[in-house]
Scaffold this motif. Structure first.
Motif, mmCIF file in Angstrom:
data_model
loop_
_atom_site.group_PDB
_atom_site.id
_atom_site.type_symbol
_atom_site.label_atom_id
_atom_site.label_comp_id
_atom_site.label_asym_id
_atom_site.label_seq_id
_atom_site.Cartn_x
_atom_site.Cartn_y
_atom_site.Cartn_z
ATOM 1 N N ASP A 107 83.920 38.854 79.025
ATOM 2 C CA ASP A 107 83.502 39.187 80.371
ATOM 3 C C ASP A 107 83.425 40.319 79.941
ATOM 4 O O ASP A 107 83.390 41.716 78.665
ATOM 5 C CB ASP A 107 84.970 40.129 81.002
ATOM 6 C CG ASP A 107 84.537 40.470 82.145
ATOM 7 O OD1 ASP A 107 83.359 40.198 83.073
ATOM 8 O OD2 ASP A 107 84.841 41.998 82.805
ATOM 9 N N PHE A 108 81.686 41.125 80.819
ATOM 10 C CA PHE A 108 81.523 42.299 80.474
ATOM 11 C C PHE A 108 81.039 42.911 81.721
ATOM 12 O O PHE A 108 80.488 42.714 82.659
ATOM 13 C CB PHE A 108 79.540 42.154 79.975
ATOM 14 C CG PHE A 108 79.012 43.626 79.620
ATOM 15 C CD1 PHE A 108 79.174 44.291 78.939
ATOM 16 C CD2 PHE A 108 77.527 43.930 80.034
ATOM 17 C CE1 PHE A 108 78.489 45.878 79.274
ATOM 18 C CE2 PHE A 108 76.787 44.947 80.347
ATOM 19 C CZ PHE A 108 77.347 45.775 79.738
ATOM 20 N N PRO A 109 81.398 44.028 82.020
ATOM 21 C CA PRO A 109 81.862 45.194 83.416
ATOM 22 C C PRO A 109 80.787 44.555 84.643
ATOM 23 O O PRO A 109 80.869 44.760 84.986
ATOM 24 C CB PRO A 109 82.867 45.968 83.218
ATOM 25 C CG PRO A 109 83.433 45.605 82.159
ATOM 26 C CD PRO A 109 82.453 44.714 81.069
ATOM 27 N N LEU A 110 80.062 45.111 83.790
ATOM 28 C CA LEU A 110 78.542 45.797 84.054
ATOM 29 C C LEU A 110 77.512 44.131 84.938
ATOM 30 O O LEU A 110 76.654 44.467 84.905
ATOM 31 C CB LEU A 110 77.127 46.799 84.113
ATOM 32 C CG LEU A 110 78.268 48.126 83.330
ATOM 33 C CD1 LEU A 110 77.585 49.465 82.928
ATOM 34 C CD2 LEU A 110 79.044 48.161 84.495
ATOM 35 N N ASP A 111 78.038 42.916 84.422
ATOM 36 C CA ASP A 111 77.242 41.915 84.716
ATOM 37 C C ASP A 111 77.566 41.354 85.788
ATOM 38 O O ASP A 111 78.613 40.989 86.128
ATOM 39 C CB ASP A 111 77.540 40.977 83.668
ATOM 40 C CG ASP A 111 76.452 39.469 82.965
ATOM 41 O OD1 ASP A 111 76.574 38.869 84.039
ATOM 42 O OD2 ASP A 111 75.460 39.489 82.509
ATOM 43 N N PRO A 112 76.831 41.444 86.837
ATOM 44 C CA PRO A 112 77.245 40.817 88.082
ATOM 45 C C PRO A 112 77.051 38.990 87.837
ATOM 46 O O PRO A 112 78.289 38.994 88.712
ATOM 47 C CB PRO A 112 75.547 40.090 88.885
ATOM 48 C CG PRO A 112 74.962 41.010 87.598
ATOM 49 C CD PRO A 112 75.122 41.318 86.621
ATOM 50 N N ARG A 113 77.189 38.582 86.976
ATOM 51 C CA ARG A 113 77.425 36.923 86.676
ATOM 52 C C ARG A 113 79.153 37.454 86.044
ATOM 53 O O ARG A 113 79.810 36.194 86.558
ATOM 54 C CB ARG A 113 76.540 36.230 85.230
ATOM 55 C CG ARG A 113 75.255 36.681 86.310
ATOM 56 C CD ARG A 113 74.724 35.519 84.595
ATOM 57 N NE ARG A 113 73.307 35.893 85.197
ATOM 58 C CZ ARG A 113 72.555 37.193 84.087
ATOM 59 N NH1 ARG A 113 73.285 38.345 84.171
ATOM 60 N NH2 ARG A 113 71.406 36.965 84.491
ATOM 61 N N TYR A 157 81.167 39.310 86.556
ATOM 62 C CA TYR A 157 81.559 39.754 88.282
ATOM 63 C C TYR A 157 82.010 38.640 88.657
ATOM 64 O O TYR A 157 83.252 38.928 89.857
ATOM 65 C CB TYR A 157 80.886 40.835 88.945
ATOM 66 C CG TYR A 157 81.542 40.447 90.039
ATOM 67 C CD1 TYR A 157 82.030 41.865 90.265
ATOM 68 C CD2 TYR A 157 80.885 41.167 91.488
ATOM 69 C CE1 TYR A 157 82.854 41.639 91.749
ATOM 70 C CE2 TYR A 157 81.284 41.445 92.717
ATOM 71 C CZ TYR A 157 82.046 42.110 92.776
ATOM 72 O OH TYR A 157 82.908 41.946 93.891
ATOM 73 N N SER A 158 81.144 37.586 89.126
ATOM 74 C CA SER A 158 81.587 36.411 89.913
ATOM 75 C C SER A 158 82.197 36.161 89.603
ATOM 76 O O SER A 158 83.340 35.702 90.823
ATOM 77 C CB SER A 158 79.967 35.771 90.230
ATOM 78 O OG SER A 158 79.556 34.817 89.103
ATOM 79 N N VAL A 159 82.396 35.993 89.110
ATOM 80 C CA VAL A 159 84.108 34.773 87.765
ATOM 81 C C VAL A 159 84.910 35.595 88.051
ATOM 82 O O VAL A 159 86.473 35.173 88.930
ATOM 83 C CB VAL A 159 83.966 34.465 86.060
ATOM 84 C CG1 VAL A 159 85.351 33.512 85.837
ATOM 85 C CG2 VAL A 159 82.551 33.702 86.135
ATOM 86 N N ARG A 160 84.937 36.947 87.418
ATOM 87 C CA ARG A 160 85.984 37.459 88.067
ATOM 88 C C ARG A 160 86.712 38.003 89.429
ATOM 89 O O ARG A 160 87.984 37.826 89.923
ATOM 90 C CB ARG A 160 85.856 39.104 87.670
ATOM 91 C CG ARG A 160 86.074 39.327 86.164
ATOM 92 C CD ARG A 160 86.012 41.300 85.768
ATOM 93 N NE ARG A 160 85.291 42.372 86.663
ATOM 94 C CZ ARG A 160 83.682 42.181 86.343
ATOM 95 N NH1 ARG A 160 83.275 41.865 85.046
ATOM 96 N NH2 ARG A 160 83.157 42.552 87.297
#
Length: 195
Positions: free
Chosen positions: A8-14, A16-19
């Motif tokens: 995970d990269f916290p600033l990536d919206p893709r 984030y959708s998984v988180r």
């Protein structure tokens, strides 16, 4: 038992959708942070072994490795109430939404001028879809929230990053509010907390 791992990269919206999906579905998992910017770790080993293109997110279940938010979201929702009744949303998530993400990344990580025409059209399409629903509790693919809503939410919520004002899109604004009110909703840096 293996605990699934989200790269995970916290600033990536893709990512984030998984988180967000993992939180809403209550899936136990471990997060492996990836230094995408400025580090570029997603382009080096061990991530190139998981994903030759360097695409994130990567989700390792213990038996399989899934790459890209759409594949992960479909996997997570399979057999649950979050499964979408059709896959129509996938075309939108892998087409117009990718154009939006490209515009956003260009505006955040470069000094190049950004043409937001395609991104604005994607947001307008989503607003039109939501406005066409017949109930006050309109969701993207059904009369309940599904993985489609989770997939499309980050782009809509982050559209202000590229100068797209939510005030021009009332159906979209109302839908964003409903997503934020879901039990176990989790935030992302850059998405305002207020409904």
């Amino acid at each position: 038992m293996n605990i699934p791992v989200l790269h995970d990269f916290p600033l990536d919206p893709r990512c984030y959708s998984v988180r967000l999906a993992l939180a809403l579905l209550g899936v136990d998992h471990r997060v492996q942070p990836v230094d995408v910017f400025p580090g570029g770790a997603h382009l080096e080993s061990p991530y190139r072994e998981l994903t030759p293109t360097g695409e994130l997110p990567v989700f390792e279940t213990g038996t399989t490795t899934l790459v890209g938010s759409v594949d992960v979201l479909v996997h997570l929702a399979d057999g649950t109430a979050w499964a979408a009744p059709s896959d129509d949303w996938i075309d939108f998530a892998t087409g117009p939404l990718e154009q939006f993400y490209s515009c956003r990344e260009q505006s955040l990580y470069t000094t190049d001028p950004v043409d937001v025409t395609a991104a604005r059209a994607a947001v307008q399409s989503l607003d039109d879809l939501l406005a066409s629903r017949t109930t006050n509790e309109a969701w993207v693919a059904a009369d309940r929230p599904t993985v489609a809503d989770i997939a499309l939410f980050p782009a809509a919520a982050l559209s202000r990053d590229i100068g797209i004002d939510h005030d021009r899109y009332p159906a979209l604004r109302s839908w964003i509010r409903r997503i934020k009110q879901l039990p176990d909703f989790v935030e992302m840096p850059g998405i305002p907390v207020f409904p």
